[in-house]
Write an enzyme that holds these catalytic residues in place. Sequence first.
Site, PDB file in Angstrom:
ATOM      1  N   SER A 211     -48.061   3.332   8.353  1.00  0.00           N
ATOM      2  CA  SER A 211     -48.702   4.178   9.709  1.00  0.00           C
ATOM      3  C   SER A 211     -49.378   3.091  10.366  1.00  0.00           C
ATOM      4  O   SER A 211     -50.162   2.204  10.051  1.00  0.00           O
ATOM      5  CB  SER A 211     -49.731   5.114   9.435  1.00  0.00           C
ATOM      6  OG  SER A 211     -49.228   5.899   8.184  1.00  0.00           O
TER       7      SER A 211
ATOM      8  N   PHE B 131     -44.517   6.299   2.999  1.00  0.00           N
ATOM      9  CA  PHE B 131     -44.723   7.754   2.921  1.00  0.00           C
ATOM     10  C   PHE B 131     -44.967   8.128   4.366  1.00  0.00           C
ATOM     11  O   PHE B 131     -44.575   9.405   4.984  1.00  0.00           O
ATOM     12  CB  PHE B 131     -45.666   8.374   2.052  1.00  0.00           C
ATOM     13  CG  PHE B 131     -45.503   8.157   0.761  1.00  0.00           C
ATOM     14  CD1 PHE B 131     -44.411   8.870  -0.023  1.00  0.00           C
ATOM     15  CD2 PHE B 131     -46.226   6.935   0.021  1.00  0.00           C
ATOM     16  CE1 PHE B 131     -44.232   8.317  -1.115  1.00  0.00           C
ATOM     17  CE2 PHE B 131     -45.854   6.782  -1.548  1.00  0.00           C
ATOM     18  CZ  PHE B 131     -44.928   7.582  -2.045  1.00  0.00           C
ATOM     19  N   CYS B 132     -45.354   7.366   5.554  1.00  0.00           N
ATOM     20  CA  CYS B 132     -45.954   7.366   6.425  1.00  0.00           C
ATOM     21  C   CYS B 132     -45.636   6.079   7.509  1.00  0.00           C
ATOM     22  O   CYS B 132     -46.473   5.134   6.759  1.00  0.00           O
ATOM     23  CB  CYS B 132     -47.161   8.031   6.856  1.00  0.00           C
ATOM     24  SG  CYS B 132     -47.462   8.518   8.504  1.00  0.00           S
ATOM     25  N   PRO B 133     -44.887   6.020   8.401  1.00  0.00           N
ATOM     26  CA  PRO B 133     -44.014   6.939   8.837  1.00  0.00           C
ATOM     27  C   PRO B 133     -42.850   7.416   8.023  1.00  0.00           C
ATOM     28  O   PRO B 133     -42.438   8.481   8.542  1.00  0.00           O
ATOM     29  CB  PRO B 133     -43.766   6.108  10.221  1.00  0.00           C
ATOM     30  CG  PRO B 133     -43.650   4.992  10.057  1.00  0.00           C
ATOM     31  CD  PRO B 133     -44.801   4.558   8.997  1.00  0.00           C
TER      32      PRO B 133
END
Lengths: 87, 381
Positions: B296, A24-26
């Site tokens: 992330s 979902f992220c990045p």
Amino acid sequence: MSEFLRGVGRMVTADRVIDARGSFCPGPLMEMIRAIKTAEVGQVVEVLTSDSGSRTDIPKWAEKAGQELVEVVSRDGGDAILVRKVK
Amino acid sequence: MPKRLLVVGSGTAGLMVANLVARALESQIQHHEVEVTVLGERDDYIYQPGFLYVAFDLMDPRSLVRPVRDLLHPRVRFVHDRAERVDAASNTVVTQGGVNLPYDYLVLAIGSRIRPEDVPGLAQEAHWFYTLEGAEKLREALKGLQGGRVAISVGIPHKCPVAPVEFTLMLDAWARTRGLRDALEITYTYPVARAHTIPAVAAFAEAEFERRAIKVETFFNMESVDTEAHVLHSQEGTDVAFDLLVTVPPHGGDALGGASGLAGAGNWYPTDRQLLQVQGHENIFAVGDTTDLPVSKAGSVAHFESEVVADNLVGLLSEGRRPGHTYAGRAFCFIETSLEEATYISFDFQHPPVVPTPSRSIHFFKQTYNQIHWANLKAVI
């Protein structure tokens, strides 16, 4: 390396495959941009994605960025999207 | 002969793994059955999430820095040197100082580096809040700001993906408190077709940007900066003129990777997404920013990955137990939305993030976490 048939009897080979399923992220598009940045001109990057939005996000980015969308295919419960770096 | 764990890196991931293992295996370390060593280029640890507050003069930079030795479990050995290369064939790390450090298990927690030099003109012209020096320089620039055009730009890949949204919203709030907002034109640029890579964050940010009269330029990947005309050019052919440019620079992995033959493109380490082992090397783990995982690059990810790797290392070091704990893509990021309110996102590979309504209590929790972090690093909580 990932290979599959594209069109009739034509084979496209990805130089680099990124499994971005569940990212979902990045997220798959950012993974594609990151990989294209470090790829050589002519190389193909394949991103595996489970995010349905990638089917429109990545081709839209490729068009805007002037890179070549090679293929979008359903595979392994998601999509494989291939982009060739052309500049 | 003790089992040797060598952790390369004295940042969040490195300290957490070393401390978690040392705390769990105190007795084995005491009886020389296990050795835990941290090899770190820096002998001070810097709490990087604090840079955002330093830029707005909301935090004293000195409060963000502590000696690594003070943060490590007393039974962990600390070697202050830079890893030069990994010789995986002989299970040895060679340091810049010429020391050979053998290991049975190796953890690479060598983080990422900003690379403003990758965009011509960016290093000369832009400010950033991704180093302590950069945040202090930006703080001084903001102090002198009387008005004009402020542009925010974002490189790929970068650490802390919500930071550009946070900075922009905090800048708006900061300018309002100083009576400066009407004199500022704020333009937020972003590389993809929306204001953030996460659709839920993009929807939230776009609504906030509109409400606060912040201009948005999407599909904006930095090409170069004209340092004389003060114009930022994008690869997509658009330009943004500025009086103050604040950038989230593109990041890269540590060159150590290139020298060792283990890393892939960008010097990121090809890493198994569940066990966090460097591909092809069962006794080498990668944690935090240094992996090539599609997660992330953020402190919380380093934290959650460290717990998984530490649990597996405890089993390996004490009983030779095969790794069974797996990382599920867990991440948690606070998002400051002004100087007084915040929200957050929490997600993993199976659960997409949502953005709760910002509140003062979440902001307060973030401020509290800024202190709790030190105990977290020590694996006390």
